[in-house]
Design a protein around this motif. Sequence first.
Motif, mmCIF file in Angstrom:
data_model
loop_
_atom_site.group_PDB
_atom_site.id
_atom_site.type_symbol
_atom_site.label_atom_id
_atom_site.label_comp_id
_atom_site.label_asym_id
_atom_site.label_seq_id
_atom_site.Cartn_x
_atom_site.Cartn_y
_atom_site.Cartn_z
ATOM 1 N N ALA A 263 0.829 -1.203 0.000
ATOM 2 C CA ALA A 263 0.000 0.000 0.000
ATOM 3 C C ALA A 263 0.867 1.259 0.000
ATOM 4 C CB ALA A 263 -0.934 -0.003 1.201
ATOM 5 N N ARG A 264 1.922 1.234 0.799
ATOM 6 C CA ARG A 264 2.823 2.387 0.858
ATOM 7 C C ARG A 264 3.594 2.556 -0.462
ATOM 8 N NH1 ARG A 264 2.102 0.938 6.122
ATOM 9 N NH2 ARG A 264 2.323 2.574 7.705
ATOM 10 N N ILE A 265 3.954 1.454 -1.094
ATOM 11 C CA ILE A 265 4.644 1.536 -2.379
ATOM 12 C C ILE A 265 3.789 2.293 -3.394
ATOM 13 C CG2 ILE A 265 5.302 0.124 -4.372
ATOM 14 C CD1 ILE A 265 6.475 -1.911 -2.384
ATOM 15 N N ILE A 266 2.510 1.954 -3.467
ATOM 16 C CA ILE A 266 1.614 2.645 -4.393
ATOM 17 C C ILE A 266 1.450 4.109 -3.993
ATOM 18 C CG2 ILE A 266 -0.772 2.809 -5.189
ATOM 19 C CD1 ILE A 266 0.794 0.654 -6.596
ATOM 20 N N MET A 267 1.240 4.367 -2.708
ATOM 21 C CA MET A 267 1.050 5.740 -2.258
ATOM 22 C C MET A 267 2.319 6.572 -2.449
ATOM 23 S SD MET A 267 -2.060 5.967 -1.496
ATOM 24 C CE MET A 267 -2.030 7.618 -0.801
ATOM 25 N N ASN A 268 3.485 5.936 -2.481
ATOM 26 C CA ASN A 268 4.740 6.657 -2.703
ATOM 27 C C ASN A 268 4.985 6.970 -4.172
ATOM 28 O OD1 ASN A 268 5.241 6.594 0.015
ATOM 29 N ND2 ASN A 268 6.831 5.033 -0.059
ATOM 30 N N GLY A 269 4.124 6.470 -5.071
ATOM 31 C CA GLY A 269 4.219 6.860 -6.464
ATOM 32 C C GLY A 269 4.589 5.772 -7.438
ATOM 33 N N ALA A 270 4.673 4.518 -6.991
ATOM 34 C CA ALA A 270 5.004 3.432 -7.915
ATOM 35 C C ALA A 270 3.859 3.191 -8.892
ATOM 36 C CB ALA A 270 5.312 2.153 -7.142
ATOM 37 N N GLU A 271 4.210 2.701 -10.083
ATOM 38 C CA GLU A 271 3.192 2.340 -11.070
ATOM 39 C C GLU A 271 2.554 1.008 -10.745
ATOM 40 O OE1 GLU A 271 5.775 2.298 -14.357
ATOM 41 O OE2 GLU A 271 5.948 4.472 -14.487
ATOM 42 N N ALA A 272 3.285 0.144 -10.042
ATOM 43 C CA ALA A 272 2.766 -1.172 -9.685
ATOM 44 C C ALA A 272 3.466 -1.654 -8.434
ATOM 45 C CB ALA A 272 2.992 -2.177 -10.819
ATOM 46 N N ALA A 273 2.719 -2.335 -7.580
ATOM 47 C CA ALA A 273 3.290 -3.008 -6.412
ATOM 48 C C ALA A 273 3.170 -4.495 -6.674
ATOM 49 C CB ALA A 273 2.560 -2.607 -5.133
ATOM 50 N N ASP A 274 4.167 -5.043 -7.314
ATOM 51 C CA ASP A 274 4.137 -6.440 -7.705
ATOM 52 C C ASP A 274 4.173 -7.340 -6.465
ATOM 53 O OD1 ASP A 274 4.283 -5.427 -10.274
ATOM 54 O OD2 ASP A 274 6.469 -5.420 -10.239
ATOM 55 N N PRO A 275 3.837 -8.621 -6.612
ATOM 56 C CA PRO A 275 3.861 -9.519 -5.446
ATOM 57 C C PRO A 275 5.202 -9.480 -4.716
ATOM 58 C CG PRO A 275 2.837 -10.602 -7.301
ATOM 59 C CD PRO A 275 3.373 -9.305 -7.828
ATOM 60 N N ILE A 276 5.128 -9.415 -3.395
ATOM 61 C CA ILE A 276 6.322 -9.325 -2.557
ATOM 62 C C ILE A 276 6.525 -10.652 -1.830
ATOM 63 C CG2 ILE A 276 7.335 -8.195 -0.534
ATOM 64 C CD1 ILE A 276 5.784 -5.694 -1.257
ATOM 65 N N ALA A 277 7.752 -11.146 -1.848
ATOM 66 C CA ALA A 277 8.084 -12.299 -1.011
ATOM 67 C C ALA A 277 8.173 -11.821 0.439
ATOM 68 C CB ALA A 277 9.406 -12.906 -1.457
ATOM 69 N N MET A 278 7.483 -12.508 1.341
ATOM 70 C CA MET A 278 7.486 -12.138 2.755
ATOM 71 C C MET A 278 7.447 -13.418 3.574
ATOM 72 S SD MET A 278 7.452 -9.721 5.074
ATOM 73 C CE MET A 278 6.990 -8.247 4.154
ATOM 74 N N THR A 279 8.533 -13.689 4.288
ATOM 75 C CA THR A 279 8.651 -14.927 5.056
ATOM 76 C C THR A 279 9.022 -14.615 6.492
ATOM 77 O OG1 THR A 279 9.353 -16.181 3.102
ATOM 78 C CG2 THR A 279 9.899 -17.112 5.241
ATOM 79 N N PHE A 280 8.239 -15.138 7.445
ATOM 80 C CA PHE A 280 8.582 -15.088 8.861
ATOM 81 C C PHE A 280 9.057 -16.475 9.258
ATOM 82 C CE2 PHE A 280 4.983 -11.800 9.819
ATOM 83 C CZ PHE A 280 5.677 -10.842 9.102
ATOM 84 N N CYS A 281 10.228 -16.568 9.856
ATOM 85 C CA CYS A 281 10.703 -17.903 10.218
ATOM 86 C C CYS A 281 11.898 -17.802 11.154
ATOM 87 C CB CYS A 281 11.094 -18.689 8.959
ATOM 88 S SG CYS A 281 11.185 -20.463 9.231
ATOM 89 N N ARG A 282 12.151 -18.903 11.823
ATOM 90 C CA ARG A 282 13.393 -19.090 12.575
ATOM 91 C C ARG A 282 14.002 -20.388 12.056
ATOM 92 N NH1 ARG A 282 16.695 -15.843 15.976
ATOM 93 N NH2 ARG A 282 18.341 -17.268 16.619
#
Length: 387
Positions: free
Chosen positions: A201-220
């Motif tokens: 959401a912040r990427i788009i609000m900061n002016g990007a044309e697209a916020a493509d899928p982001i890899a996000m992993t929580f782990c130990r």
Amino acid sequence: MLPAPPSPEVPLDELATRLARVGQEMARHDVDFVILTDRKNIEYFTDYRTLSWGYHSRPLFAVLGHNEIIVVANKIETRNLEARQRAFSIRYYAGYLEEGARAIVDEIGARTRTGLVNAAIDYGQDMYGRGSLAIADGLRARGYRLGSATELLWRTRVVKSPFEAQLKRISFEIVNNAFDDAVSEARLGITEVELCREIQARIIMNGAEAADPIAMTFCRGEFNYGRPPGMQPLQAGQYAWTDFRSTYGGYPADRNRIARGGAPEDWEVDAYRRTRAVTVALARGVRVGMTCGDVFAHFEELWRDAGLPPVYGLVSRIGHGGGLDVTEPPSISRDNPDPIEDGMILHLEPKLEIDGAVFQFEEVIYVRNGGPEFLSELSPDRLPVIN
């Protein structure tokens, strides 16, 4: 930050330079025409932007001669194409993919004085295009030779202009601020998908044309870098690893960042500091004239001198090129003899997994004859913490 404005048009002199460079590569490879089917290749040489890329039934193509560009487009593109003066000629077709393929073959035939034609298409290593089979069949039915254009296209695209580098800088500023702001407000218990959406959401609000899928992993430990974000909540002691995907001016920001759930132990602070120092020193040491293998050898020396455990080994390279695609040639790997050239954009990102923690710093440089320029603010010197 204030939202970035819409990305600028590519200057006409830059488009002319790109055409001249690819023309030189075509001559060197004895290629008469290059057929472009991939969106990024077409936009690179034409700067034509259309929302029609969301549809596949009426594709847009381009044909490169040594000194000209012909865009082959469905009639539905007429108003957009003719809204302003273009640096290319236009051939319209009515119908769908098969009619578009025939239009390409006809255009090449109309510009051919002999029956001997060497054509190439953007299909091969790291380029996949679309509609390629119909085009290939049509060209070969005329007796034309057809090969892959990927080598000559990458030779053209691998060197970036200052204009391209500036678009990359803006793209990285957009995602870095999005990550920092989202992490500063996150708390333990936030889920992977929630933090992912906060950043997007912040990427788009900061002016990007697209916020493509982001890899996000929580782990130990047992990090799975390829799976989509899920409902896993962040717990104390876990690491959040993310790989950005956003676009500005057609240029994606590809960067790894990490954060820890809860305060780190002393050994984690030390591992963070040493891995970051190696990555920054590696980036600062890149010089024009080195080979990719030389850069990899320098990495091995720095890593060894830092006393770090074995690097993450499921990927054979510790860096890559970047531009219109998230990853581009060259690969920074042990046996790659490709030379480092003035104007390359390189991502350096060796990864350390140790005792369930992960440390990775993707630093991005613009290679210049006087030394590298960082296109993104360096990763923070202290491990970001989510409490």
